[in-house]
Design a protein around this motif. Structure first.
Motif, short mmCIF file in Angstrom:
data_model
loop_
_atom_site.label_atom_id
_atom_site.label_comp_id
_atom_site.label_asym_id
_atom_site.label_seq_id
_atom_site.Cartn_x
_atom_site.Cartn_y
_atom_site.Cartn_z
N ILE A 118 0.87 -1.18 0.00
CA ILE A 118 0.00 0.00 0.00
C ILE A 118 0.90 1.23 0.00
CG2 ILE A 118 -1.72 1.32 1.31
CD1 ILE A 118 -2.44 -1.32 2.76
N LEU A 119 0.60 2.19 -0.86
CA LEU A 119 1.30 3.47 -0.82
C LEU A 119 0.38 4.47 -0.12
CD1 LEU A 119 3.61 5.41 -1.66
CD2 LEU A 119 2.40 5.73 -3.84
N ARG A 120 0.80 4.93 1.04
CA ARG A 120 -0.01 5.89 1.79
C ARG A 120 0.61 7.29 1.64
NH1 ARG A 120 -3.83 5.30 5.90
NH2 ARG A 120 -3.35 3.07 6.09
N ILE A 121 -0.18 8.19 1.08
CA ILE A 121 0.30 9.55 0.81
C ILE A 121 -0.49 10.52 1.66
CG2 ILE A 121 0.47 11.37 -0.95
CD1 ILE A 121 0.69 9.15 -3.06
N ASN A 122 0.20 11.40 2.38
CA ASN A 122 -0.50 12.44 3.13
C ASN A 122 -0.19 13.79 2.50
OD1 ASN A 122 -1.05 14.55 5.17
ND2 ASN A 122 -1.66 12.77 6.40
N LEU A 123 -1.23 14.39 1.90
CA LEU A 123 -1.02 15.65 1.17
C LEU A 123 -0.79 16.81 2.12
CD1 LEU A 123 -3.87 15.21 -1.48
CD2 LEU A 123 -1.41 14.97 -1.89
N LEU A 127 -12.19 5.48 8.25
CA LEU A 127 -13.00 6.70 8.31
C LEU A 127 -13.89 6.70 9.54
CD1 LEU A 127 -14.29 7.33 4.65
CD2 LEU A 127 -12.20 8.16 5.76
N LYS A 128 -13.95 7.83 10.21
CA LYS A 128 -14.90 7.96 11.32
C LYS A 128 -16.30 8.13 10.73
CE LYS A 128 -11.93 10.13 14.73
NZ LYS A 128 -11.56 11.40 15.35
N PRO A 129 -17.32 7.47 11.30
CA PRO A 129 -18.68 7.69 10.80
C PRO A 129 -19.03 9.18 10.83
CG PRO A 129 -18.63 5.87 12.37
CD PRO A 129 -17.28 6.50 12.41
N GLY A 130 -19.67 9.63 9.77
CA GLY A 130 -20.09 11.02 9.70
C GLY A 130 -19.01 11.97 9.19
N VAL A 131 -17.88 11.45 8.80
CA VAL A 131 -16.79 12.32 8.32
C VAL A 131 -17.25 13.14 7.12
CG1 VAL A 131 -15.78 10.63 6.72
CG2 VAL A 131 -14.31 12.34 7.79
N ASP A 132 -16.80 14.37 7.02
CA ASP A 132 -17.15 15.25 5.90
C ASP A 132 -16.50 14.69 4.63
OD1 ASP A 132 -17.54 17.23 4.05
OD2 ASP A 132 -16.49 18.80 5.17
N ALA A 133 -17.34 14.32 3.66
CA ALA A 133 -16.80 13.70 2.43
C ALA A 133 -15.89 14.66 1.67
CB ALA A 133 -17.95 13.25 1.54
N LEU A 134 -16.08 15.95 1.85
CA LEU A 134 -15.25 16.92 1.14
C LEU A 134 -14.23 17.58 2.07
CD1 LEU A 134 -17.97 18.54 -1.17
CD2 LEU A 134 -16.23 16.84 -1.78
N GLY A 135 -14.02 16.99 3.22
CA GLY A 135 -13.02 17.50 4.16
C GLY A 135 -11.72 16.72 4.07
N PRO A 136 -10.68 17.20 4.72
CA PRO A 136 -9.38 16.53 4.62
C PRO A 136 -9.34 15.15 5.26
CG PRO A 136 -9.33 18.34 6.23
CD PRO A 136 -10.64 18.43 5.53
N GLU A 189 -4.51 10.87 1.81
CA GLU A 189 -5.10 11.52 2.98
C GLU A 189 -4.80 13.02 2.94
OE1 GLU A 189 -4.11 7.81 6.01
OE2 GLU A 189 -2.74 9.51 5.92
N GLY A 190 -5.55 13.78 3.74
CA GLY A 190 -5.25 15.19 3.95
C GLY A 190 -5.66 16.07 2.79
N ARG A 191 -5.00 17.21 2.71
CA ARG A 191 -5.34 18.20 1.68
C ARG A 191 -4.11 19.04 1.40
NH1 ARG A 191 -7.23 23.59 1.41
NH2 ARG A 191 -8.88 23.88 -0.15
N SER A 192 -3.79 19.22 0.14
CA SER A 192 -2.65 20.09 -0.22
C SER A 192 -3.02 21.55 0.05
CB SER A 192 -2.33 19.95 -1.71
OG SER A 192 -1.87 18.66 -1.99
#
Lengths: 611, 74
Positions: free
Chosen positions: A8-13, A46-55, A113-116
């Motif tokens: 698995i390649l895990r990338i954190n932006l 993923l935590k239940p209820g996580v914002d689909a458009l969040g980091p 993961e995350g957000r640039s």
């Protein structure tokens, strides 16, 4: 471990970091790859209820043990995330060079993961990842972005990219590749955009590990030739998927005017013969033996690559019967990076809502020029486009006036181009699809019309829907691989376990795949339930308008016919009984334990009732 | 008897027409019609007024028969 790379390649932006992790053989054998991998990872991480458009949402790119190897139609990649459109697990399969390049780079899975902080793209080369500025292509269409990246990395580099729709988080934005390919109807492109990630580029140089590489290679090359010959004999690629348009029109199953009608006398202007005659090029995915992308010139002179879903939803469903104009709408969706089906459905719903006084506006069925303007607006969320960008269900909730009844969707995802106003089994297939109304999950119209009673609600139809959901979820979405050689040409299904065994050294049969398909489908529905704890059986209903006698066709094959809710409920109960789900449509604890999901049942019980 | 035949997809290319009225002997079956069209051995769905037609079923004057390949839905 053979077949899978195990990596698995895990990338954190956000942190601009990456690392390689291993997955176990037990994990691989329990979930196969593709959808199975993506679903389990998103369930766990993923935590239940996580914002689909969040980091905190995660974007998954997932492959399986025979992905990318030389064999018929093995060029598919799964892209997945929690969907901003449906609020549950969403995915899509896409034909792309990423399939081959990522496996050669030594990975089966990417987790992003995350957000640039600023628009970026990532370049993956074997074990290394570069984070690179995407300022020059941010805001550009997918054709220009793809060309810009191909100039840097070459035509065979694996490239996944988004267009302005993804950047602006249109809830049905898709991921694009190879100019004509798209995947991720439930807004996977919007998730990518929310991460400020314009593209993923992959190049690899390693061998893909195989248990029996010699036999795999010999058989793969033989079958590439054999399936190619079957396709030639059947003549399937002459019209490709758009051959189905004329048949749907003949059988009163065509989407017309937001699916209010099922047949149109002008439909022939867009049928497979017309698109075939207008063809200027044909495109396909890597390792394809039956290329289905038929390109025609649109109204502005672009090459627009068509398949049936595009034509059905952007043509008759909008009452646009000018081939070049319909092709323009298709090209715009592709360039802007959004799902043609949902875009067509959002526009048809908007016109219908105006017709029925639920909202005010200046768009009418048949107005191709205004449809183009609206597409440009919605991809950038400007003006009324901001409304259209959220899809038909969310629009209906804002409009009120009972307009939700004619939002043609299930679980928030709009129906593909099959009008099931009098096709009960296909209505069940769309209704029970755990990612929303997607044709890739189960398509039973042919079975329903050829081998059963069209207006019937028998147990056989529930059984057929489940059979196809099992096969498609485990084999075609999880290996992952294109289903066309099997479903369109009759290439034997047993070929897939045989290739799986050659790759992995396992000794699986079709039954092992179908059992895994049941596990995947139970967890898909558990995912929906975890995100929607108050869910009930109405989540598995087709659009309400199908039950309304007032919209029955006035003439033709199904004049006066409509779906009946009490009978649909009986068929739905058959579906739940066969699956071992309760009357709300939730897998029971006993069923989940039988499928090896005891831990997941316990986790589900913490947020939703499990019987 | 006169029977209209509507061919869909690759079958239209194979036979050289999309829809045509054919003059056929009384009592000809659907299977015999498909043999004449050289389509009998292919995977297909034959229907009349939206309902499936068996190969042994005799056709009748005024019928409109639709012959399509088996589709999977894209």
């Amino acid at each position: 471990m053979k077949g899978w790379t195990g990596n698995i390649l895990r990338i954190n932006l956000s942190k601009r970091t990456f690392k390689t992790e291993r997955f176990s053989e037990d994990f691989a054998l329990k979930w196969i790859g593709g959808r199975g991998f993506a679903l389990k990872i998103l369930w766990d991480e993923l935590k239940p209820g996580v914002d689909a458009l969040g980091p905190d949402n995660k974007l998954i790119v997932a492959l399986g043990p025979i992905a990318g190897v030389p064999m018929p139609n093995s060029g598919k990649t799964i892209v997945a995330a929690k969907s901003p459109l449906t609020g549950t697990y969403g995915d899509g399969n896409i034909g792309t060079h990423v399939t081959i390049q990522l496996r050669k780079a030594g990975y089966d899975i990417i987790i992003i993961e995350g957000r640039s902080a600023d628009p970026e793209y990532v370049f993956i080369q074997d074990g290394d990842v570069s984070f690179l500025p995407a300022g020059e292509i941010w805001g550009k269409g997918t054709y220009e972005a793809q060309e810009w990246l191909e100039k840097k990395y070459g035509k065979t580099a694996g490239i996944l990219s988004i267009g302005p729709a993804g950047e602006n988080k249109v809830l049905y934005a898709v991921v694009r590749s190879m100019e004509g390919r798209a995947g991720g109807r439930p807004g996977i492109g919007a998730v990518m955009g929310s991460k400020n990630l314009k593209a993923i580029v992959v190049k690899g140089s390693q061998d893909i590990p195989m248990a029996d590489p010699k036999t795999m290679k010999e058989r793969g090359l033989d079958d590439l030739r054999a399936v190619g010959a079957m396709n030639k004999k059947a003549g399937w690629s002459v019209q490709g998927t758009n051959a189905v348009l004329a048949w749907c029109n003949e059988m009163a199953a065509l989407p017309v005017r937001n699916m209010r009608h099922s047949h149109h006398p002008d439909a022939w202007k867009l049928d497979g013969q017309r698109t075939s005659e207008a063809r200027v090029a044909t495109y396909g995915c890597p390792n394809c033996t039956m290329r289905c992308g038929i390109a025609v010139l649109d109204h502005e002179g672009h090459e627009s690559e068509l398949d049936y879903e595009n034509v059905g939803m952007l043509g008759p469903n909008l009452e646009i019967f000018d081939l070049k104009q319909m092709a323009s709408l298709n090209w715009l969706c592709d360039d802007l990076g959004m799902d043609t089906i949902s875009a067509g459905s959002a526009l048809s719903f908007y016109a219908d809502a105006i017709d029925h006084g639920a909202t005010q506006g200046d768009f009418k069925f048949g107005d191709a020029e205004r449809a183009k303007e609206l597409m440009r607006l919605l991809a950038r969320r400007r003006g009324v486009g901001d409304l259209l960008a959220d899809g038909s269900l969310k629009m209906a909730k804002r409009f009120g006036h009972n307009s939700e009844a004619y939002a043609i969707q299930c679980k928030g995802l709009d129906l593909s181009a099959y009008n099931c106003k009098y096709v009960p089994g296909q209505a069940l297939a769309f209704g029970t699809s755990a990612i929303g109304a997607h044709h890739k999950e189960a398509w039973i119209i042919t079975y329903e019309l050829k081998h059963s009673e069209r207006g019937g609600y028998g147990r056989d139809k529930a059984q057929k829907v489940i059979e196809l959901q099992r096969i498609r979820s485990s084999i075609f979405e999880s290996l992952p691989i294109c289903r066309f050689p099997w479903i369109e040409l009759g290439w034997d299904l047993k070929n897939y376990p045989e290739y799986f065994n050659l790759a992995t050294g396992a000794n699986w049969t079709l039954e092992d795949f179908t059992n895994t398909g049941d596990r995947i489908y139970a967890l898909l529905k558990a995912f929906w339930t975890r995100e929607h704890p108050d869910t009930d059986r109405t989540a598995d209903y087709p659009p309400r308008i199908y039950f309304d006698p007032a919209i029955a066709d006035q003439e033709g094959l199904i004049a006066g016919k409509h779906l009946e809710l009490d009978k649909y409920d009986v068929m739905l109960d058959h579906y739940y009984d066969i699956r071992g789900w309760d009357r709300r449509g939730i897998p029971t604890r006993r069923t989940m334990e039988r499928l090896g999901l005891a831990e997941e049942a316990e986790q589900l019980a913490q947020t939703a009732g499990v019987s | 008897m006169r029977v209209r035949v509507r061919l869909i997809g690759a079958f239209a290319q194979r036979c050289g027409f999309t829809e045509r009225e054919l003059e056929l002997p009384e009592g000809l079956t659907a299977g015999e019609l498909l043999s004449r069209l050289k389509l009998r051995r292919l995977r297909k769905f034959v229907s009349r007024e939206g309902l499936p037609v068996r190969m042994a079923q005799p056709l009748k004057d005024g019928d409109r028969i639709v012959v399509a390949p088996i589709f999977s839905g894209g």
